[in-house]
Design an enzyme around this catalytic site. Structure first.
Site, PDB file in Angstrom:
ATOM      1  N   ARG A   1      21.438   6.269 -32.753  1.00  0.00           N
ATOM      2  CA  ARG A   1      22.198   5.362 -32.168  1.00  0.00           C
ATOM      3  C   ARG A   1      22.257   4.955 -30.712  1.00  0.00           C
ATOM      4  NH1 ARG A   1      25.872   7.600 -36.380  1.00  0.00           N
ATOM      5  NH2 ARG A   1      25.789   6.250 -38.159  1.00  0.00           N
TER       6      ARG A   1
ATOM      7  N   LYS B   1      17.271  -7.908 -22.626  1.00  0.00           N
ATOM      8  CA  LYS B   1      17.103  -8.276 -24.242  1.00  0.00           C
ATOM      9  C   LYS B   1      15.781  -7.702 -24.791  1.00  0.00           C
ATOM     10  CE  LYS B   1      18.496 -13.239 -23.855  1.00  0.00           C
ATOM     11  NZ  LYS B   1      18.255 -14.610 -23.531  1.00  0.00           N
TER      12      LYS B   1
ATOM     13  N   GLU C   1       6.661 -18.311 -15.778  1.00  0.00           N
ATOM     14  CA  GLU C   1       8.177 -17.801 -15.868  1.00  0.00           C
ATOM     15  C   GLU C   1       8.537 -17.803 -14.498  1.00  0.00           C
ATOM     16  OE1 GLU C   1      10.177 -17.391 -18.717  1.00  0.00           O
ATOM     17  OE2 GLU C   1       8.909 -16.586 -20.220  1.00  0.00           O
TER      18      GLU C   1
ATOM     19  N   LYS D   1      17.257 -13.729 -11.626  1.00  0.00           N
ATOM     20  CA  LYS D   1      17.525 -12.779 -12.798  1.00  0.00           C
ATOM     21  C   LYS D   1      18.881 -11.876 -12.775  1.00  0.00           C
ATOM     22  CE  LYS D   1      16.288 -11.853 -17.335  1.00  0.00           C
ATOM     23  NZ  LYS D   1      15.122 -11.701 -18.508  1.00  0.00           N
TER      24      LYS D   1
ATOM     25  N   GLU E   1      24.826 -13.481 -22.600  1.00  0.00           N
ATOM     26  CA  GLU E   1      24.489 -14.891 -22.787  1.00  0.00           C
ATOM     27  C   GLU E   1      25.803 -15.744 -23.582  1.00  0.00           C
ATOM     28  OE1 GLU E   1      20.304 -15.813 -23.198  1.00  0.00           O
ATOM     29  OE2 GLU E   1      20.862 -17.463 -25.016  1.00  0.00           O
TER      30      GLU E   1
ATOM     31  N   ARG F   1      23.821 -17.516 -18.938  1.00  0.00           N
ATOM     32  CA  ARG F   1      22.462 -17.052 -19.107  1.00  0.00           C
ATOM     33  C   ARG F   1      21.420 -17.853 -19.971  1.00  0.00           C
ATOM     34  NH1 ARG F   1      20.689 -10.839 -20.378  1.00  0.00           N
ATOM     35  NH2 ARG F   1      18.576 -11.088 -20.479  1.00  0.00           N
TER      36      ARG F   1
ATOM     37  N   ASN G   1      16.663 -19.740 -20.674  1.00  0.00           N
ATOM     38  CA  ASN G   1      15.952 -20.316 -21.847  1.00  0.00           C
ATOM     39  C   ASN G   1      15.314 -21.706 -21.428  1.00  0.00           C
ATOM     40  OD1 ASN G   1      16.417 -17.953 -23.235  1.00  0.00           O
ATOM     41  ND2 ASN G   1      18.483 -18.528 -23.624  1.00  0.00           N
TER      42      ASN G   1
ATOM     43  N   HIS H   1      12.358 -22.699 -23.764  1.00  0.00           N
ATOM     44  CA  HIS H   1      11.882 -21.932 -24.756  1.00  0.00           C
ATOM     45  C   HIS H   1      12.471 -22.274 -26.149  1.00  0.00           C
ATOM     46  CE1 HIS H   1      11.842 -19.086 -21.549  1.00  0.00           C
ATOM     47  NE2 HIS H   1      11.765 -18.019 -22.287  1.00  0.00           N
TER      48      HIS H   1
ATOM     49  N   HIS I   1       9.191 -21.435 -27.956  1.00  0.00           N
ATOM     50  CA  HIS I   1       9.211 -20.750 -28.951  1.00  0.00           C
ATOM     51  C   HIS I   1       8.777 -21.186 -30.326  1.00  0.00           C
ATOM     52  CE1 HIS I   1      12.239 -17.704 -27.256  1.00  0.00           C
ATOM     53  NE2 HIS I   1      11.077 -17.346 -26.944  1.00  0.00           N
TER      54      HIS I   1
ATOM     55  N   HIS J   1       2.776 -16.486 -24.464  1.00  0.00           N
ATOM     56  CA  HIS J   1       4.156 -16.674 -24.128  1.00  0.00           C
ATOM     57  C   HIS J   1       4.555 -17.680 -23.121  1.00  0.00           C
ATOM     58  CE1 HIS J   1       8.319 -16.441 -24.585  1.00  0.00           C
ATOM     59  NE2 HIS J   1       8.418 -15.949 -23.265  1.00  0.00           N
TER      60      HIS J   1
HETATM   61  P1  NAD Z   1       1.971  -8.381 -23.356  1.00  0.00           P
HETATM   62  O1  NAD Z   1       2.739  -7.456 -23.443  1.00  0.00           O
HETATM   63  O2  NAD Z   1       1.555  -8.761 -24.897  1.00  0.00           O
HETATM   64  O3  NAD Z   1       0.853  -8.192 -22.306  1.00  0.00           O
HETATM   65  C1  NAD Z   1      -0.200  -9.294 -22.449  1.00  0.00           C
HETATM   66  C2  NAD Z   1      -1.493  -8.695 -22.270  1.00  0.00           C
HETATM   67  O4  NAD Z   1      -1.826  -8.029 -21.123  1.00  0.00           O
HETATM   68  C3  NAD Z   1      -1.862  -7.372 -23.438  1.00  0.00           C
HETATM   69  O5  NAD Z   1      -3.004  -7.568 -23.881  1.00  0.00           O
HETATM   70  C4  NAD Z   1      -1.518  -6.393 -22.533  1.00  0.00           C
HETATM   71  O6  NAD Z   1      -2.319  -5.055 -23.446  1.00  0.00           O
HETATM   72  C5  NAD Z   1      -2.488  -6.557 -21.385  1.00  0.00           C
HETATM   73  N1  NAD Z   1      -1.762  -5.917 -20.236  1.00  0.00           N
HETATM   74  C6  NAD Z   1      -0.670  -5.340 -19.680  1.00  0.00           C
HETATM   75  N2  NAD Z   1      -0.605  -5.131 -18.440  1.00  0.00           N
HETATM   76  C7  NAD Z   1      -1.535  -5.081 -18.110  1.00  0.00           C
HETATM   77  C8  NAD Z   1      -2.394  -4.675 -16.934  1.00  0.00           C
HETATM   78  N3  NAD Z   1      -1.843  -4.427 -15.878  1.00  0.00           N
HETATM   79  N4  NAD Z   1      -3.808  -4.489 -16.753  1.00  0.00           N
HETATM   80  C9  NAD Z   1      -4.535  -5.317 -17.678  1.00  0.00           C
HETATM   81  N5  NAD Z   1      -3.847  -5.627 -19.152  1.00  0.00           N
HETATM   82  C10 NAD Z   1      -2.610  -5.519 -19.212  1.00  0.00           C
HETATM   83  O7  NAD Z   1       2.664  -9.938 -22.843  1.00  0.00           O
HETATM   84  P2  NAD Z   1       3.585 -10.367 -21.702  1.00  0.00           P
HETATM   85  O8  NAD Z   1       3.158 -11.665 -21.527  1.00  0.00           O
HETATM   86  O9  NAD Z   1       3.827  -9.159 -20.726  1.00  0.00           O
HETATM   87  O10 NAD Z   1       5.075 -10.537 -22.566  1.00  0.00           O
HETATM   88  C11 NAD Z   1       5.147 -11.499 -23.599  1.00  0.00           C
HETATM   89  C12 NAD Z   1       6.385 -10.950 -24.307  1.00  0.00           C
HETATM   90  O11 NAD Z   1       7.491 -10.781 -23.688  1.00  0.00           O
HETATM   91  C13 NAD Z   1       6.776 -12.072 -25.440  1.00  0.00           C
HETATM   92  O12 NAD Z   1       7.078 -11.363 -26.715  1.00  0.00           O
HETATM   93  C14 NAD Z   1       8.107 -12.640 -25.103  1.00  0.00           C
HETATM   94  O13 NAD Z   1       8.890 -13.036 -26.145  1.00  0.00           O
HETATM   95  C15 NAD Z   1       8.661 -11.573 -24.363  1.00  0.00           C
HETATM   96  N6  NAD Z   1       9.825 -11.807 -23.484  1.00  0.00           N
HETATM   97  C16 NAD Z   1      10.951 -11.001 -23.198  1.00  0.00           C
HETATM   98  C17 NAD Z   1      11.663 -11.449 -22.447  1.00  0.00           C
HETATM   99  C18 NAD Z   1      13.150 -10.569 -22.236  1.00  0.00           C
HETATM  100  O14 NAD Z   1      14.136 -11.085 -21.393  1.00  0.00           O
HETATM  101  N7  NAD Z   1      13.182  -9.443 -23.156  1.00  0.00           N
HETATM  102  C19 NAD Z   1      11.557 -12.488 -21.439  1.00  0.00           C
HETATM  103  C20 NAD Z   1      10.423 -13.174 -21.504  1.00  0.00           C
HETATM  104  C21 NAD Z   1       9.474 -12.873 -22.490  1.00  0.00           C
HETATM  105  N1  GLY Z   2      14.421 -14.575 -20.686  1.00  0.00           N
HETATM  106  C1  GLY Z   2      15.580 -14.903 -21.202  1.00  0.00           C
HETATM  107  C2  GLY Z   2      16.659 -14.031 -20.777  1.00  0.00           C
HETATM  108  O1  GLY Z   2      16.478 -12.880 -20.237  1.00  0.00           O
HETATM  109  O2  GLY Z   2      17.838 -14.476 -21.099  1.00  0.00           O
END
Ligand code: NAD
Ligand code: GLY
Length: 366
Positions: A122, A144, A186, A228, A238, A242, A246, A249, A253, A267
């Protein structure tokens, strides 16, 4: 040198630490906030090879008991099936309510770890150690968490804040350039949605950051996290403001879903294209000048980001993309919620974008 920012959320407040070499000091940085000196690190196979050893060494040096779970890399890991496996492995390690999870990796690891932390027993504490630019400027901050489903991105998840974010800029030195650019998109988003001077700075200095200039990267992370943190501090769940985060997005998406969350489109790349489509729609609606659209398009193109769905694939189904847009989390009463731009640095949230407008937009751009 390390910079610190505060995310002000009452009892859920936390700090974001930004600086070089912080992974190697993580034990000392996080020890004061652990309920008990026991953590489980969740990372992916790429990051484990590159950045796990200094983290584990620093935890050991501070006598913090630790275990590691290594997941497959990539967006496909953010799935229900992988979440179930992760929860199973976590439960096998017998965590208790004082155990803390550490997400060491990009947005995929941060999102799935945060979600697991929010539901296991939980809810237990978790810490973000983002290693991609995307995670350092965006996903590690704001709470998020979630996974993707076949219906769309992030449709299952929770708002669950980390206890600390440690953004080690040195981790970016090992990041492939395409991934760095994906995160850069981003960062540009913050300029376009509410920080015109930052957009101008990126026009002048962004290329330097993409070449790996550590000071420029640190500036980008700091400015992005400031925006942010401020927005999340005003509207954590949101209910209004907030949503501007997006920007780009809704269609972004939809493009990601159409490409099966694969390496065809990362992404941040999908968000770059989504932002330009939202700007295009804003121009058509008379909210924004064509010059503003062109300025953002030119900047993306100069740094090497895709600027149109056509840069990714020749054929797209407009009707399927539109269908995905209607499944967006922001949709209300069957209608779309769309973030539109009033020039660079100002956005509005619109609830009256019609199917016809999307059809026209996609007919002009696909
Ligand atoms: P990811 O986590 O897949 O990382 C991208 C690639 O880089 C992977 O292959 C990973 O293994 C590699 N990698 C990571 N760090 C590394 C490093 N220092 N050196 C070498 N390789 C490295 O992708 P991302 O772009 O970091 O994140 C995308 C995700 O984030 C999506 O799912 C998206 O929806 C999510 N997201 C979430 C929020 C939120 O607010 N929670 C906001 C924006 C995006
Ligand atoms: N990446 C959108 C949010 O965190 O609200």
């Amino acid at each position: 040198m390390k910079t610190s920012l505060h995310v002000d959320l009452g009892e859920r407040s936390y700090n974001i630490l930004i600086g070089e070499g912080l992974i190697g000091k993580a034990g000392t940085l996080l020890a004061p906030i652990l309920k008990r000196p026991r953590v489980i690190v969740i990372t992916d196979e790429n990051v484990a090879k590159l950045h796990l050893v200094p983290l584990v060494n620093s935890l050991n040096a501070c006598e913090i008991k630790n275990q590691t779970i290594i997941l497959s890399e990539g967006e496909q890991t953010k799935s229900f099936a992988e979440l179930e496996k992760l929860l199973d492995t976590l439960l096998e390690s017998a965590p208790d309510r004082n155990t803390t999870l550490i997400a060491l990796g990009g947005g995929v690891i941060g999102d799935i770890t945060g979600f697991a932390a929010s539901i296991i027993l939980r809810g237990i504490d978790f810490i973000q150690i983002p290693t991609t630019l995307l995670a350092q400027v965006d996903s590690s901050v704001g709470g998020k968490t979630g996974v993707n489903t076949r219906q769309g991105k992030n449709l299952i998840g929770s708002f669950y804040q980390p206890k600390l974010v440690i953004a080690d800029t040195s981790a970016l030195l090992t990041l492939p350039k395409r991934e760095l650019l994906s995160g850069y998109a981003e960062a540009v988003k913050y300029g376009v949605i509410n920080d015109y001077p930052f957009f101008v700075w990126l026009e002048e200095h962004g290329a330097r950051a993409i070449e790996g200039d550590m000071d420029a990267l640190a500036h980008i992370i700091l400015e992005s996290c400031k925006t942010k943190a401020e927005i999340v501090g005003h509207d954590e769940r949101e209910s209004g403001l907030r949503a501007i985060l997006n920007f780009g997005h809704t269609l972004g998406h939809a493009l990601e879903l159409e490409t099966g969350y694969s390496k065809t489109l990362l992404h941040g790349e999908s968000i770059a294209i989504g932002m330009l489509l939202a700007l295009h729609l804003s121009v058509t609606r008379g909210l924004c000048d064509m010059e503003d659209y062109e300025r953002v398009r030119l900047h993306f193109s100069k740094v090497g980001l895709p600027t149109s769905p056509r840069d990714v694939a020749e054929k797209w189904s407009a009707s399927r993309l539109i269908q995905h847009c209607y499944k967006d989390k922001k949709a209300q009463d069957g209608g779309l919620t769309f973030v539109l731009a009033k020039g660079i640095g100002k956005t509005i949230i619109s609830h009256d974008v019609t199917r016809q407008e999307l059809e026209t937009l996609l007919a002009e751009t696909l």
